[in-house]
Design a protein around this motif. Structure first.
Motif, PDB file in Angstrom:
ATOM      1  N   PRO A 209       7.567   0.479  -1.345  1.00 18.79           N
ATOM      2  CA  PRO A 209       7.488  -0.932  -1.719  1.00 18.79           C
ATOM      3  C   PRO A 209       7.545  -1.889  -0.537  1.00 18.79           C
ATOM      4  CG  PRO A 209       9.626  -0.007  -2.332  1.00 18.79           C
ATOM      5  CD  PRO A 209       8.757   1.136  -1.920  1.00 18.79           C
ATOM      6  N   VAL A 210       8.003  -1.428   0.628  1.00 24.27           N
ATOM      7  CA  VAL A 210       7.983  -2.312   1.798  1.00 24.27           C
ATOM      8  C   VAL A 210       6.539  -2.622   2.192  1.00 24.27           C
ATOM      9  CG1 VAL A 210       8.743  -2.636   4.180  1.00 24.27           C
ATOM     10  CG2 VAL A 210      10.212  -1.428   2.572  1.00 24.27           C
ATOM     11  N   ALA A 211       5.624  -1.699   1.946  1.00 25.08           N
ATOM     12  CA  ALA A 211       4.210  -1.961   2.219  1.00 25.08           C
ATOM     13  C   ALA A 211       3.719  -3.153   1.397  1.00 25.08           C
ATOM     14  CB  ALA A 211       3.380  -0.716   1.895  1.00 25.08           C
ATOM     15  N   GLU A 212       4.177  -3.258   0.174  1.00 26.19           N
ATOM     16  CA  GLU A 212       3.835  -4.404  -0.677  1.00 26.19           C
ATOM     17  C   GLU A 212       4.314  -5.711  -0.050  1.00 26.19           C
ATOM     18  OE1 GLU A 212       2.938  -6.521  -4.471  1.00 26.19           O
ATOM     19  OE2 GLU A 212       2.204  -4.706  -3.516  1.00 26.19           O
ATOM     20  N   LEU A 213       5.500  -5.701   0.502  1.00 30.44           N
ATOM     21  CA  LEU A 213       6.060  -6.920   1.101  1.00 30.44           C
ATOM     22  C   LEU A 213       5.274  -7.339   2.339  1.00 30.44           C
ATOM     23  CD1 LEU A 213       9.828  -6.024   0.684  1.00 30.44           C
ATOM     24  CD2 LEU A 213       8.581  -7.796  -0.557  1.00 30.44           C
ATOM     25  N   ILE A 214       4.828  -6.377   3.135  1.00 27.74           N
ATOM     26  CA  ILE A 214       4.037  -6.699   4.322  1.00 27.74           C
ATOM     27  C   ILE A 214       2.715  -7.350   3.921  1.00 27.74           C
ATOM     28  CG2 ILE A 214       2.717  -5.670   6.218  1.00 27.74           C
ATOM     29  CD1 ILE A 214       4.996  -3.693   6.604  1.00 27.74           C
ATOM     30  N   LEU A 215       2.021  -6.780   2.950  1.00 31.70           N
ATOM     31  CA  LEU A 215       0.744  -7.349   2.511  1.00 31.70           C
ATOM     32  C   LEU A 215       0.935  -8.711   1.845  1.00 31.70           C
ATOM     33  CD1 LEU A 215      -0.908  -4.101   1.105  1.00 31.70           C
ATOM     34  CD2 LEU A 215      -1.562  -5.332   3.179  1.00 31.70           C
ATOM     35  N   ALA A 216       1.975  -8.837   1.045  1.00 30.92           N
ATOM     36  CA  ALA A 216       2.232 -10.111   0.372  1.00 30.92           C
ATOM     37  C   ALA A 216       2.532 -11.220   1.372  1.00 30.92           C
ATOM     38  CB  ALA A 216       3.393  -9.955  -0.610  1.00 30.92           C
TER      39      ALA A 216
ATOM     40  N   ASP B 120       0.081 -14.387   1.770  1.00 32.61           N
ATOM     41  CA  ASP B 120       0.731 -15.423   0.971  1.00 32.61           C
ATOM     42  C   ASP B 120       0.623 -15.130  -0.525  1.00 32.61           C
ATOM     43  OD1 ASP B 120       2.232 -17.725   0.621  1.00 32.61           O
ATOM     44  OD2 ASP B 120       0.478 -19.038   0.554  1.00 32.61           O
ATOM     45  N   CYS B 121       0.963 -13.892  -0.894  1.00 33.47           N
ATOM     46  CA  CYS B 121       0.951 -13.480  -2.303  1.00 33.47           C
ATOM     47  C   CYS B 121       2.385 -13.348  -2.809  1.00 33.47           C
ATOM     48  CB  CYS B 121       0.286 -12.118  -2.465  1.00 33.47           C
ATOM     49  SG  CYS B 121      -1.353 -11.941  -1.739  1.00 33.47           S
ATOM     50  N   GLU B 122       2.530 -13.342  -4.109  1.00 30.75           N
ATOM     51  CA  GLU B 122       3.814 -13.023  -4.703  1.00 30.75           C
ATOM     52  C   GLU B 122       3.941 -11.505  -4.771  1.00 30.75           C
ATOM     53  OE1 GLU B 122       6.379 -13.528  -8.858  1.00 30.75           O
ATOM     54  OE2 GLU B 122       4.433 -14.539  -8.615  1.00 30.75           O
ATOM     55  N   PRO B 123       4.948 -10.913  -4.130  1.00 33.08           N
ATOM     56  CA  PRO B 123       5.067  -9.456  -4.154  1.00 33.08           C
ATOM     57  C   PRO B 123       5.497  -8.939  -5.521  1.00 33.08           C
ATOM     58  CG  PRO B 123       6.978 -10.422  -3.079  1.00 33.08           C
ATOM     59  CD  PRO B 123       6.026 -11.551  -3.346  1.00 33.08           C
ATOM     60  N   PHE B 124       5.109  -7.716  -5.799  1.00 30.65           N
ATOM     61  CA  PHE B 124       5.488  -7.027  -7.040  1.00 30.65           C
ATOM     62  C   PHE B 124       5.056  -7.810  -8.278  1.00 30.65           C
ATOM     63  CE2 PHE B 124       8.949  -6.177  -3.879  1.00 30.65           C
ATOM     64  CZ  PHE B 124       8.468  -4.935  -3.471  1.00 30.65           C
ATOM     65  N   ALA B 125       3.908  -8.453  -8.167  1.00 32.59           N
ATOM     66  CA  ALA B 125       3.379  -9.234  -9.287  1.00 32.59           C
ATOM     67  C   ALA B 125       1.887  -8.967  -9.387  1.00 32.59           C
ATOM     68  CB  ALA B 125       3.638 -10.724  -9.092  1.00 32.59           C
ATOM     69  N   ALA B 126       1.439  -8.558 -10.560  1.00 30.92           N
ATOM     70  CA  ALA B 126       0.015  -8.365 -10.789  1.00 30.92           C
ATOM     71  C   ALA B 126      -0.670  -9.726 -10.852  1.00 30.92           C
ATOM     72  CB  ALA B 126      -0.209  -7.584 -12.081  1.00 30.92           C
ATOM     73  N   ASN B 127      -1.991  -9.721 -10.723  1.00 34.38           N
ATOM     74  CA  ASN B 127      -2.753 -10.966 -10.747  1.00 34.38           C
ATOM     75  C   ASN B 127      -3.713 -11.013 -11.932  1.00 34.38           C
ATOM     76  OD1 ASN B 127      -3.148 -10.955  -7.118  1.00 34.38           O
ATOM     77  ND2 ASN B 127      -1.443 -11.599  -8.370  1.00 34.38           N
TER      78      ASN B 127
ATOM     79  N   PRO C   7       3.123   0.367 -10.416  1.00 31.21           N
ATOM     80  CA  PRO C   7       3.981  -0.767 -10.088  1.00 31.21           C
ATOM     81  C   PRO C   7       3.174  -2.061 -10.032  1.00 31.21           C
ATOM     82  CG  PRO C   7       3.479   0.497  -8.111  1.00 31.21           C
ATOM     83  CD  PRO C   7       2.947   1.285  -9.272  1.00 31.21           C
ATOM     84  N   PRO C   8       3.691  -3.157 -10.576  1.00 33.15           N
ATOM     85  CA  PRO C   8       3.000  -4.441 -10.413  1.00 33.15           C
ATOM     86  C   PRO C   8       2.835  -4.731  -8.921  1.00 33.15           C
ATOM     87  CG  PRO C   8       4.767  -4.627 -12.016  1.00 33.15           C
ATOM     88  CD  PRO C   8       4.948  -3.300 -11.343  1.00 33.15           C
ATOM     89  N   SER C   9       1.658  -5.180  -8.521  1.00 31.18           N
ATOM     90  CA  SER C   9       1.377  -5.335  -7.102  1.00 31.18           C
ATOM     91  C   SER C   9       0.346  -6.423  -6.862  1.00 31.18           C
ATOM     92  CB  SER C   9       0.866  -4.006  -6.529  1.00 31.18           C
ATOM     93  OG  SER C   9       0.376  -4.162  -5.215  1.00 31.18           O
ATOM     94  N   CYS C  10       0.482  -7.105  -5.734  1.00 32.40           N
ATOM     95  CA  CYS C  10      -0.521  -8.092  -5.328  1.00 32.40           C
ATOM     96  C   CYS C  10      -1.766  -7.402  -4.789  1.00 32.40           C
ATOM     97  CB  CYS C  10       0.056  -9.027  -4.268  1.00 32.40           C
ATOM     98  SG  CYS C  10       0.474  -8.215  -2.691  1.00 32.40           S
ATOM     99  N   ALA C  11      -1.680  -6.090  -4.528  1.00 38.24           N
ATOM    100  CA  ALA C  11      -2.789  -5.357  -3.926  1.00 38.24           C
ATOM    101  C   ALA C  11      -3.133  -4.089  -4.690  1.00 38.24           C
ATOM    102  CB  ALA C  11      -2.452  -5.009  -2.473  1.00 38.24           C
ATOM    103  N   GLY C  12      -2.729  -4.012  -5.931  1.00 41.29           N
ATOM    104  CA  GLY C  12      -3.018  -2.810  -6.701  1.00 41.29           C
ATOM    105  C   GLY C  12      -2.918  -3.065  -8.185  1.00 41.29           C
ATOM    106  N   GLY C  13      -3.498  -2.164  -8.970  1.00 44.75           N
ATOM    107  CA  GLY C  13      -3.468  -2.302 -10.418  1.00 44.75           C
ATOM    108  C   GLY C  13      -4.608  -1.529 -11.044  1.00 44.75           C
TER     109      GLY C  13
END
Length: 217
Positions: free
Chosen positions: A33-40, A44-51, A75-81
């Motif tokens: 999940p730290v990878a999610e935080l780096i990309l977010a 400028d995305c909300e981490p752990f949140a789908a779009n 997992p809900p993600s700004c870069a996955g789904g």
């Protein structure tokens, strides 16, 4: 929930006072999940949140997208789904990335012939911070990526974007396996695959990071 809280704690500590430091995350947001935080943070995305509100693909804030397999963790993600946008009807799992034209290109996954990985890094020179995500779509691709980095690291340099004191590298790595690979071989660490390294276009990063800078100014 505890894992996400721990990831946020680790990243917050890293972003605290001090400079000349680096963070390297192995694995995608499915496993790290730290990878999610780096990309977010980078886009400028909300981490752990789908779009789900994204109407068309081009409106996505992060230019890289992991479309999960049905049996993956989701997992809900700004870069996955499971869906790039409301208008997207594709279902094939793998990694998608935005091209210069604003269209999205697909790098597939299937067993046993294809796999794919992401290399992303951002260097904030004024803050003395380097953050990197090295993640395969599968564990197999992550293992292969370690070999690619050992043998062909120079192909991930120079960065594709360098402006405002920020350098960004973003690359998709495609792996094609021989058609005669058998399922037991997929667990081996000495797998061999044809490897193609695809840099994202400068404009894909610039239209996100330059926009953010102009709004701040």
């Amino acid at each position: 929930r505890e894992v996400l809280a721990r990831a946020q704690e680790v990243y917050a500590q890293y972003c605290g006072p001090g400079s000349d430091k680096a963070m390297i995350c192995l694995g995608s947001m499915k496993s790290n999940p730290v990878a999610e935080l780096i990309l977010a943070e980078a886009f400028d995305c909300e981490p752990f949140a789908a779009n789900p509100e994204v109407a068309v693909d081009r409106d996505r804030l992060c230019p890289i997208f992991l479309r999960y397999r049905v049996d993956d963790p989701h997992p809900p993600s700004c870069a996955g789904g499971l869906q790039l946008s409301k208008s997207d009807t594709a279902t094939a799992p793998g990694i998608y990335f935005e091209t210069q034209s604003g269209e999205w290109e697909y790098c597939g996954w299937d067993q046993p012939e294809h796999d794919t990985a992401v290399v992303f890094y951002i260097h904030r020179e004024s803050q003395g911070r380097l953050e990197m995500v090295l993640g395969g779509f599968s564990g197999r691709a992550t293992r292969l990526l370690s070999r690619t980095l050992a043998l062909r690291a120079e192909e991930f340099w120079p960065p594709i974007y360098s402006k405002h004191g920020i350098q960004v590298g973003a690359f998709i790595v495609k792996y094609n396996f021989p058609k005669d690979v058998q399922m037991p071989d997929l667990l081996q660490t000495d797998l061999v695959a044809d490897t193609t390294i695809i840099p994202l276009h400068h404009d894909v990063i610039a239209r996100r990071l330059d926009k953010g800078r102009s709004e701040v100014v």
